[in-house]
Design an enzyme around this catalytic site. Structure first.
Site, PDB file in Angstrom:
ATOM      1  N   GLY A 168       1.054  -1.464   0.195  1.00  0.00           N
ATOM      2  CA  GLY A 168      -0.536   0.073   0.221  1.00  0.00           C
ATOM      3  C   GLY A 168       0.967   1.346   0.128  1.00  0.00           C
ATOM      4  N   ASN A 192      13.396  -9.964  12.393  1.00  0.00           N
ATOM      5  CA  ASN A 192      13.616 -10.746  11.440  1.00  0.00           C
ATOM      6  C   ASN A 192      14.703 -10.726   9.786  1.00  0.00           C
ATOM      7  OD1 ASN A 192      13.498 -11.986   8.573  1.00  0.00           O
ATOM      8  ND2 ASN A 192      11.390 -13.418   9.493  1.00  0.00           N
ATOM      9  N   LYS A 236      16.091 -11.838   7.354  1.00  0.00           N
ATOM     10  CA  LYS A 236      15.463 -11.231   6.338  1.00  0.00           C
ATOM     11  C   LYS A 236      14.853 -10.198   6.029  1.00  0.00           C
ATOM     12  CE  LYS A 236      16.381 -16.239   4.482  1.00  0.00           C
ATOM     13  NZ  LYS A 236      15.586 -17.483   5.032  1.00  0.00           N
ATOM     14  N   GLN A 293      13.077  -4.826   3.752  1.00  0.00           N
ATOM     15  CA  GLN A 293      12.400  -3.392   3.937  1.00  0.00           C
ATOM     16  C   GLN A 293      13.235  -2.588   3.599  1.00  0.00           C
ATOM     17  OE1 GLN A 293       9.147  -2.599   4.982  1.00  0.00           O
ATOM     18  NE2 GLN A 293       9.124  -4.663   4.010  1.00  0.00           N
ATOM     19  N   GLU A 328       9.591   2.605   6.899  1.00  0.00           N
ATOM     20  CA  GLU A 328       9.679   3.802   6.048  1.00  0.00           C
ATOM     21  C   GLU A 328      11.764   4.420   5.860  1.00  0.00           C
ATOM     22  OE1 GLU A 328       5.989   3.463   7.924  1.00  0.00           O
ATOM     23  OE2 GLU A 328       6.703   4.778   6.155  1.00  0.00           O
TER      24      GLU A 328
END
Lengths: 741, 206
Positions: free
Chosen positions: A240, A626, A628, A633, A701
């Site tokens: 999104g 995590n 990975k 991200q 972000e």
């Protein structure tokens, strides 16, 4: 104890994703389902004077054609302030005007009609036959056009400390520069979609949303229903980036027409309308005035931002939010204002405020450093704040200096020669640039339920959702951490409004909010298990506090009992745990994430080719859950930031405010070939227990902040051209470039 | 079979497997339509429709389709093979990539009637006897996705590329060849790693 937190197990939902069995909103084909297709305004301002549906109505399979003269009355959701402690009660839309309210047109691509038919093909064919006539009025296409005819309207979020004007006037070095950023559009791969049906006064919806709870609340308010009459599911979301935080017009429109035709209805927003009616990052114009003493210490910072908004709503891009506290400066002012244009309503896009704001601030920091004659890294290190001066509070955990040092060392910043165009490799000119990155850390209220089941497994529900960040997996990791169960014995269910209310998946809030609730619910289930254990058997009459729970077993001394065995022998289905956790106490500490990006660009002036060839980023996001998914991200945010820096801009025709590049071919986003050959992400991994027991601050972000400035700074170093207007397209570099050898 | 629509919590609860994450892989609320062989032979053709046969993942289907039906929509809406995604409907993003007679195509740009008799492989057809295709396995292992929406198309393109001797095996050749598949989450680094790790394990795409 196990070390599952911080490890990198592959995702628990991975098999569903690689086999095509993960079901997104439009993958839910329901019996007797009809299809809706939209008719969208072909003017950007004016009125609909006539809608002729005669021919469309006669098309095969058509069930209904709806528009402002033929529609259900809907209620507007009230405007509410976002209270993180009551996020589960939030009702919110960004575009306050609901679909088909009246004949007014405020932007091109606004819904003017919706056709429902038996098949997708029939709905589309009939929609093409709906004839709409308009009375067109002059439209404002751009921020620059609006500036000529309007005065900026304050956003009410101004901030200042000290005396910025006096600090500026007495300073040894000063800059006064203006940066602009264009409209950017989120464009998640999954287009917005709604699949809805009614049973009596109960509404059931599949929706691609970043918050099943807020979306449920909002639809309930729009249809005048109690929230318990609405159920909403979003088990998989094709991401999104902010565009799916709050409901857009298609969602109530689809729910309304499903009731009108008395059948389940599916609607998918076509890609061109993903640019018009589902939000975007607004255009910004930002004036930066910085001043230092003769040693390079900042004396004054002013960051004045104006952004575009719609004629229906005032949404602010808070570009100065980061400026208030990233660097130490006694005299500082930040202002935000808006101008109205004929676009749909803007909304949050990944790192709202910070992404365009840090492009401006971190470009200005380089310009300031050059004005003083300082190395840009040394200038930042000198001015980095040691406490949050905007709140007059200490940082909970700020490792910016270490991030600068680690990334600089890995990148090889010391090999940089300061003169623009001075680093060459064959016919390419190399540029080095850097920038800080920064993002707020927030935690919302969250509830979760955990069952320890007789078959020896754990089952977790939470009304949060996994938008692609790995929430399913990290929830399983948290339960594994506490219970000792392997991940394959833990089932996680998210994305259902009937589950205990969870937070919005946005703002990098989900991890910090969901994990504490899941952990607390797990411990609550273990407590119930202990209460069962002391009734009979080896632990009969024991003090529950003396029982330990490790690796799925209750243990006291030499006695141990697996919980599945315990429940089975008592003929019990499960031990149940529930929890509600609240926000973090921020009364005496300021919690943010910090990091640094270092970028190498290569500019080939002979063929006007600009590439990002190398990125090294060191970021502290608190404890990584995590490894990975976390690295993914940040790497993904860097890719999106390359788009922001070099490609992305939604253009509007200045004559009529029609979008001119609203598709995936003309709105250029990074593809595989744009991926920097070298991309190193270093996560410093300092747990921040001020925010939650896991020390995690969230990670979605921060990677996109600062990077566009690092690229702009590298481009300046390569070409001698300071580009203050994003994106840095090749046309902006093609004059006066340094000669190649 | 009843076609009434009613919330079906019972089927939902039954679907929640213990050993696997059964997220939404089973009907929730109303009974969803399940993938099954389609045979429209007994249905009369409506004006504008044509009868075609598609062999999809080894299964033959006979379908009456309107002339304006797109292959992608027929697979998703008629055959319930929803693993293939619509990302733009304009051949610009690659999310709808599948194999027609062994060649990777954008199924959103192809009319269904032009595929009479064709053999089609979708993402659902890669797994054999419960064993993932090496490229699927590699995508899972390398976290070569985030939201997963473009993943089917990425994997179908990757399988085609690994079986195409004209495409070089170096990183930049793979990046170039994969550039028709947009991943807005930006998992390109991991997708490349997954493809390169699967190289050598792939024989005969589909």
């Amino acid at each position: 104890m196990n070390d599952i937190i911080g490890a990198g197990p592959r995702r628990v939902d991975g098999r569903l994703k690689v086999t095509g069995h993960a079901q997104y909103t439009a993958d839910h084909g329901l019996k007797r389902m009809a299809y809706a297709y939209g008719v969208y305004s072909t003017i950007a301002s004016g009125r609909v004077t006539r809608i002729d549906v005669d021919e469309a109505q006669r098309m095969p399979g058509v069930l209904g054609i709806y528009h402002h003269g033929h529609f259900t009355e809907l209620y507007r959701p009230p405007k509410m302030k976002l209270n993180p402690d009551k996020i589960d009660r939030l009702v919110k839309v960004d575009e306050s005007r609901l679909p088909f309210e009246d004949d007014r047109v405020y932007y091109a691509g606004q819904f003017v009609a919706m056709v429902v038919a038996d098949s997708f093909e029939q709905a589309r064919a009939a929609a093409y036959k709906v004839k709409v006539e308009y009375k067109e009025e002059p439209a404002l296409a751009t921020l620059a056009q609006a500036k000529r005819v309007q005065s900026p309207k304050t956003a009410g979020s101004d901030y200042s400390r000290g005396d910025p004007q006096a600090g500026f006037d007495k300073a040894a070095h000063r800059i006064d520069v203006t940066y602009t950023t264009p409209v950017e559009t989120h464009n998640p791969m999954e287009m917005h979609a709604t699949t809805a049906y009614w049973e009596g006064d109960r509404l059931f919806v599949y929706e691609s949303t970043q918050s099943v709870i807020v979306h449920r609340n909002t639809l309930a308010r729009i249809f005048g229903l109690s929230p318990d009459k609405v159920e909403l599911q979003s088990p998989f979301i094709g991401s999104g980036f902010g565009s799916k935080l709050w409901a857009w017009p298609h969602s109530p429109a689809t729910c309304a027409v499903a009731r009108l035709v008395g059948r389940p209805v599916q609607f998918v927003v076509p890609r061109p309308q993903m640019f018009t009616t589902t939000g975007h990052r607004p255009a910004t114009e930002q004036r930066l005035r910085l001043a230092t003493d003769d040693q390079g210490k900042l004396l004054s910072v002013r960051h004045e931002s104006v952004n575009s908004t719609s004629f229906t709503d005032q949404n602010t891009e808070s570009c100065g939010s980061v400026t208030k506290s990233l660097y130490s400066c006694p005299n500082l002012a930040v202002t935000h204002a808006t101008l109205q244009v004929n676009h749909g309503t803007p909304t949050s896009m990944r790192a709202p405020g910070a992404a365009p704001g840090l492009f401006a601030l971190e470009s200005a920091m380089d310009e300031m450093a050059e004005a003083i004659g300082m190395d840009p890294l040394a200038f930042r290190k000198l001015n980095a704040s040691t406490r949050d001066e905007s709140k007059d509070m200490p940082w909970s955990s700020n490792h910016l200096q270490e991030a600068f040092d680690k990334a600089a060392a890995k990148f090889g910043w010391d090999k940089r020669t300061p003169e623009p165009g001075s680093m060459r490799d064959g016919h390419e000119i190399i540029g080095y640039g850097l920038a800080a990155c920064n993002w707020d850390a927030m935690r919302c209220a969250c509830e979760a339920r955990v069952s320890l089941r007789a078959d020896g497994t754990a089952y977790v529900t939470c009304g949060a959702q996994d938008i692609g960040t790995g929430t399913y997996t990290i929830v399983a990791q948290a339960v594994s951490k506490i219970t000792g169960l392997p991940l394959e014995k833990i089932t996680v269910q998210l994305g259902d409004s009937s589950f205990p209310p969870g937070p919005v998946s946005g703002g990098s809030w989900a991890t910090a909010s969901v994990l504490p609730a899941v952990a607390e619910a797990t411990r609550d289930a273990i407590e119930q298990l202990k209460s069962f254990a002391i009734e009979d058997g080896p632990f009969k009459g024991a003090d529950p506090k003396a029982l330990e729970f490790t690796n799925g077993r209750l243990v006291k001394g030499n006695d141990a009992l697996g919980f599945g065995h315990l429940l089975t022998t008592r003929r019990l289905s499960s031990a149940e745990g529930e929890a509600r956790t609240q926000t973090a106490d921020k009364s005496d500490v300021s919690i943010r994430s910090f990091g640094a990006h270092f970028v190498e660009v290569r500019w080939d002036p002979g063929i006007s080719r600009l590439r990002v060839s190398r990125v090294v980023s060191a970021i502290d996001v608190g404890q990584v859950i995590n490894a990975k998914a976390a690295a993914n991200q940040v790497e993904g945010a860097i890719v999106m930031a390359i788009g922001m820096a070099m490609f992305e801009a939604t253009h509007y025709d200045e004559r009529n405010a029609m979008p001119t590049n609203n598709d995936y071919a003309e709105y250029v986003v990074p593809v595989h070939a744009d991926q920097p050959p070298e991309l190193d992400v270093i996560l410093l991994d300092y747990p921040d227990y001020a925010l939650n027991e896991f020390g995690a601050r969230g990670i979605g972000e921060i990677g996109i902040t600062g990077l566009a400035a690092a690229i702009a700074n590298a481009v300046y170093h390569a070409t001698g051209k300071r580009i203050r207007d994003l994106p840095i397209t090749l046309d902006k570099l093609m004059d006066e470039v340094p000669q190649t050898v | 079979m009843s076609d009434s629509i009613s919330p079906n919590r019972r089927s939902f609860l039954k679907s929640v497997g213990v050993s696997s994450l059964a997220v939404a892989s089973a009907p929730v609320w109303v009974q969803a339509i399940q993938a099954a062989p389609v045979d429209d032979t007994q249905q009369s053709l409506q004006p504008g429709e044509q009868r075609i046969t598609l062999k999809v993942n080894g299964q033959a289907h006979t379908l009456n389709v309107p002339a304006n039906a797109i292959l992608l929509d027929v697979l998703r809406d008629r055959l319930q093979l929803t693993g293939t995604k619509k990302g733009c409907d304009h051949g610009q993003c690659g999310a709808c990539t599948l194999h027609v007679n062994g060649t990777a195509v954008n199924s959103c740009l192809s009319l269904a009637v032009s595929h009479d008799g064709d053999e089609i492989t979708t993402i659902e057809g890669l797994e054999k006897d419960g064993k993932l295709h090496p490229v699927q396995e590699a995508f899972w292992e390398h976290d070569a996705y985030q939201c997963g929406y473009c993943t089917s198309g990425q994997i179908m393109s990757a399988v085609a590329i690994l079986n195409d001797p004209s495409i070089g095996s170096d990183d930049s050749s793979v990046r170039e060849a994969m550039s028709g598949n947009i991943c807005r989450c930006g998992a390109y680094k991991n997708i490349l790693a997954a493809i390169q790790s699967a190289r050598g394990k792939v024989k005969g795409a589909s």
